[in-house]
Write a protein that holds these residues in place. Sequence first.
Motif, mmCIF file in Angstrom:
data_model
loop_
_atom_site.group_PDB
_atom_site.id
_atom_site.type_symbol
_atom_site.label_atom_id
_atom_site.label_comp_id
_atom_site.label_asym_id
_atom_site.label_seq_id
_atom_site.Cartn_x
_atom_site.Cartn_y
_atom_site.Cartn_z
ATOM 1 N N GLU A 127 -17.496 27.696 39.157
ATOM 2 C CA GLU A 127 -17.781 28.651 38.085
ATOM 3 C C GLU A 127 -16.699 29.735 38.103
ATOM 4 O O GLU A 127 -16.071 29.963 39.138
ATOM 5 C CB GLU A 127 -19.147 29.295 38.326
ATOM 6 C CG GLU A 127 -19.174 30.091 39.636
ATOM 7 C CD GLU A 127 -20.538 30.644 39.975
ATOM 8 O OE1 GLU A 127 -21.292 30.907 39.051
ATOM 9 O OE2 GLU A 127 -20.838 30.799 41.165
ATOM 10 N N PRO A 128 -16.473 30.404 36.971
ATOM 11 C CA PRO A 128 -15.487 31.488 36.980
ATOM 12 C C PRO A 128 -16.002 32.707 37.740
ATOM 13 O O PRO A 128 -17.165 33.090 37.580
ATOM 14 C CB PRO A 128 -15.275 31.807 35.501
ATOM 15 C CG PRO A 128 -16.320 31.090 34.745
ATOM 16 C CD PRO A 128 -17.021 30.150 35.633
ATOM 17 N N VAL A 129 -15.148 33.286 38.572
ATOM 18 C CA VAL A 129 -15.495 34.523 39.270
ATOM 19 C C VAL A 129 -14.356 35.513 39.066
ATOM 20 O O VAL A 129 -13.301 35.159 38.525
ATOM 21 C CB VAL A 129 -15.734 34.278 40.782
ATOM 22 C CG1 VAL A 129 -17.005 33.490 40.995
ATOM 23 C CG2 VAL A 129 -14.544 33.579 41.417
ATOM 24 N N LYS A 130 -14.554 36.749 39.504
ATOM 25 C CA LYS A 130 -13.521 37.762 39.302
ATOM 26 C C LYS A 130 -12.282 37.418 40.117
ATOM 27 O O LYS A 130 -12.374 36.692 41.102
ATOM 28 C CB LYS A 130 -14.085 39.123 39.702
ATOM 29 C CG LYS A 130 -15.145 39.572 38.718
ATOM 30 C CD LYS A 130 -15.340 41.045 38.706
ATOM 31 C CE LYS A 130 -16.216 41.420 37.526
ATOM 32 N NZ LYS A 130 -16.679 42.791 37.575
ATOM 33 N N PRO A 131 -11.113 37.986 39.743
ATOM 34 C CA PRO A 131 -9.879 37.652 40.468
ATOM 35 C C PRO A 131 -10.021 37.882 41.973
ATOM 36 O O PRO A 131 -10.436 38.952 42.399
ATOM 37 C CB PRO A 131 -8.856 38.598 39.844
ATOM 38 C CG PRO A 131 -9.374 38.851 38.478
ATOM 39 C CD PRO A 131 -10.868 38.835 38.592
ATOM 40 N N LEU A 132 -9.733 36.840 42.737
ATOM 41 C CA LEU A 132 -9.980 36.879 44.167
ATOM 42 C C LEU A 132 -8.763 36.401 44.944
ATOM 43 O O LEU A 132 -8.420 36.967 45.971
ATOM 44 C CB LEU A 132 -11.193 35.977 44.467
ATOM 45 C CG LEU A 132 -11.620 35.811 45.904
ATOM 46 C CD1 LEU A 132 -12.102 37.135 46.456
ATOM 47 C CD2 LEU A 132 -12.750 34.781 46.011
ATOM 48 N N VAL A 133 -8.099 35.383 44.430
ATOM 49 C CA VAL A 133 -6.947 34.805 45.116
ATOM 50 C C VAL A 133 -5.823 34.677 44.095
ATOM 51 O O VAL A 133 -5.997 34.005 43.085
ATOM 52 C CB VAL A 133 -7.286 33.421 45.700
ATOM 53 C CG1 VAL A 133 -6.107 32.859 46.459
ATOM 54 C CG2 VAL A 133 -8.501 33.500 46.610
ATOM 55 N N ASP A 134 -4.683 35.341 44.349
ATOM 56 C CA ASP A 134 -3.625 35.364 43.333
ATOM 57 C C ASP A 134 -2.464 34.431 43.657
ATOM 58 O O ASP A 134 -1.421 34.486 43.023
ATOM 59 C CB ASP A 134 -3.128 36.796 43.100
ATOM 60 C CG ASP A 134 -2.502 37.405 44.347
ATOM 61 O OD1 ASP A 134 -2.523 36.733 45.409
ATOM 62 O OD2 ASP A 134 -2.013 38.537 44.278
ATOM 63 N N VAL A 135 -2.635 33.590 44.669
ATOM 64 C CA VAL A 135 -1.598 32.597 44.974
ATOM 65 C C VAL A 135 -2.249 31.209 44.984
ATOM 66 O O VAL A 135 -3.472 31.097 44.965
ATOM 67 C CB VAL A 135 -0.943 32.865 46.354
ATOM 68 C CG1 VAL A 135 -0.191 34.181 46.348
ATOM 69 C CG2 VAL A 135 -1.983 32.841 47.469
ATOM 70 N N ILE A 136 -1.404 30.175 45.007
ATOM 71 C CA ILE A 136 -1.921 28.823 45.237
ATOM 72 C C ILE A 136 -2.056 28.688 46.744
ATOM 73 O O ILE A 136 -1.106 28.957 47.481
ATOM 74 C CB ILE A 136 -0.949 27.766 44.694
ATOM 75 C CG1 ILE A 136 -0.655 28.014 43.214
ATOM 76 C CG2 ILE A 136 -1.485 26.364 44.928
ATOM 77 C CD1 ILE A 136 0.623 27.349 42.731
ATOM 78 N N VAL A 137 -3.225 28.309 47.213
ATOM 79 C CA VAL A 137 -3.440 28.188 48.651
ATOM 80 C C VAL A 137 -3.457 26.708 49.013
ATOM 81 O O VAL A 137 -4.214 25.930 48.432
ATOM 82 C CB VAL A 137 -4.776 28.843 49.075
ATOM 83 C CG1 VAL A 137 -4.980 28.698 50.573
ATOM 84 C CG2 VAL A 137 -4.797 30.309 48.665
ATOM 85 N N ASN A 138 -2.624 26.332 49.968
ATOM 86 C CA ASN A 138 -2.571 24.950 50.417
ATOM 87 C C ASN A 138 -2.872 24.919 51.909
ATOM 88 O O ASN A 138 -2.245 25.633 52.678
ATOM 89 C CB ASN A 138 -1.182 24.372 50.140
ATOM 90 C CG ASN A 138 -1.048 22.940 50.613
ATOM 91 O OD1 ASN A 138 -1.986 22.158 50.489
ATOM 92 N ND2 ASN A 138 0.094 22.588 51.167
#
Lengths: 85, 430
Positions: free
Chosen positions: B281-292
């Motif tokens: 589901e959509p949530v507020k901005p939490l992670v601003d990078v692609i995490v691998n």
Amino acid sequence: MMNIPCPFCGSRNEAEFAFGGPVKPDRSDPNTVSEEEWVAYLTQVPNPLGPVQERWWHVKGCGMWLTIWRDTRTHDIVEGPADAE
Amino acid sequence: MLDLSLLIIKYMPMMQKYSAAALLRHGLNRHTTWPRAWRCPPLKDAYDVIIIGAGGHGLATAYHLAKDHGITNVAVLERGWLGGGNIARNTVTIRSNYMRDASIPFYVKSVALYEELTKALNFNMMHSKRTMVDVVQTYPKMRELRRRQLTMDIYGSTYEQITVDALRRRIPALTGGGPDARLPIIGGMVHTDAGVNRHDAVAWGYARAIDAMGVEIHQQTAVESLVRGADGRIEGVQTNRGLVRAPKVAVAVSGHTTTLTETAGLKLPLRTMNLTAFVSEPVKPLVDVIVNCPDAGFYFSQSDKGEMVIGGAPDMGQSFRRDIKQHVFEDTVTAMLSLFPSFKKLKLLRQWGGHLDIAHDASPIMDQTDVPGLFITAGWWGGYKAIPAGGLTLAHLVATGRPHDLMSKFTLKRFRHLDYVMESGTTTAR
């Protein structure tokens, strides 16, 4: 979810198994077969839109290796190990 | 402003330029006057080039054939609908952190082309160059990534090691993987070239641009078999709408490559796998990078809408399914919660899978086959990032008959010489 029929343990969840790859023909002698056949043996596997014969290892169970025919479109097991052997 | 639109009209004769002025003009007409973005022309009997598959690679190839080589008598045949194949079944990750000297320059070029694509196609790609961060939990992985860094440095890609502290500052939601974890986090790698964009815009942007240059897109046109002439050359394709002829045919169909090439008697070193993803589901901005997280076995990014777009490992064994299997899903979620325990509260909305083919050495194949006139572009594991450069290089090959410099190592001949370009491990293909 796929249940794989293990001859020893019965029908078990695929999470208990490790994938052993599609069944390949026996390794031929690179000195006697043609270059083309040798490269094909090394690099090509059957990639059917349908049943493929493959090996699975019941690594989190009895440890048995088994061979099944699995449909690549649905993951239905069309032929279990008992039928194959 | 008039001069500018005249220029555009000269350059792309049939295309409506998208701009603030156009928005205003059509807005005054209650948006009822926008022209169609592409035509649905009747299917002809013959073309100069047929491209099978209106996915990213097929459309980009048509674009560069028309734009760079002036070849516009081209049909792009699509079994389903535009933007409905693997271009909609991925996680829109664009990056160039590969391992081999042959691979990195290609992906560097592709990332650069993606960054210019909004301008080139006059279509908002919503490109977000937001950096990818690798979370490393084992020393073998750290050594492998540092080795990649050295090679990437040579070709102008970016990779930089950061400490655990820096990593946790960068990704505050990363609260797992502490000293007591089974696999404590030991460091991270930062790839600043990485980004995400909007997959539909890629499909629609290319489609609109090639249509304006005269290329035809035919949806709901399934190629059933490849047709060879008496001399062995490719002659055309048999479709559900009849025989279509062309002296050159390019196969850009991802997972179904072998299904098609076998109709022309070709065997290729490819197998088809199902790679899946799911969205929260959509949530507020939490992670601003692609995490691998290669050691845990998952990766994610947060979309502009706020959804977490999460991917994991492929199904075991070959697969033409297009959905996620329960235990693949459970494994991915378990891995994710080990590092991001707060995600336990996320509700998941949808899932999908895309079947893609992987070559024996996990590198792509772009070549003219043993059937003269028949070209393939295949083995694109994570081919979304490769779309612009894949189109550029395949168009070059189809138009000139010679491989593009960026793809000269990725021929079929490399298997004949057992001269592999091993890329296992640089994608989710493990």
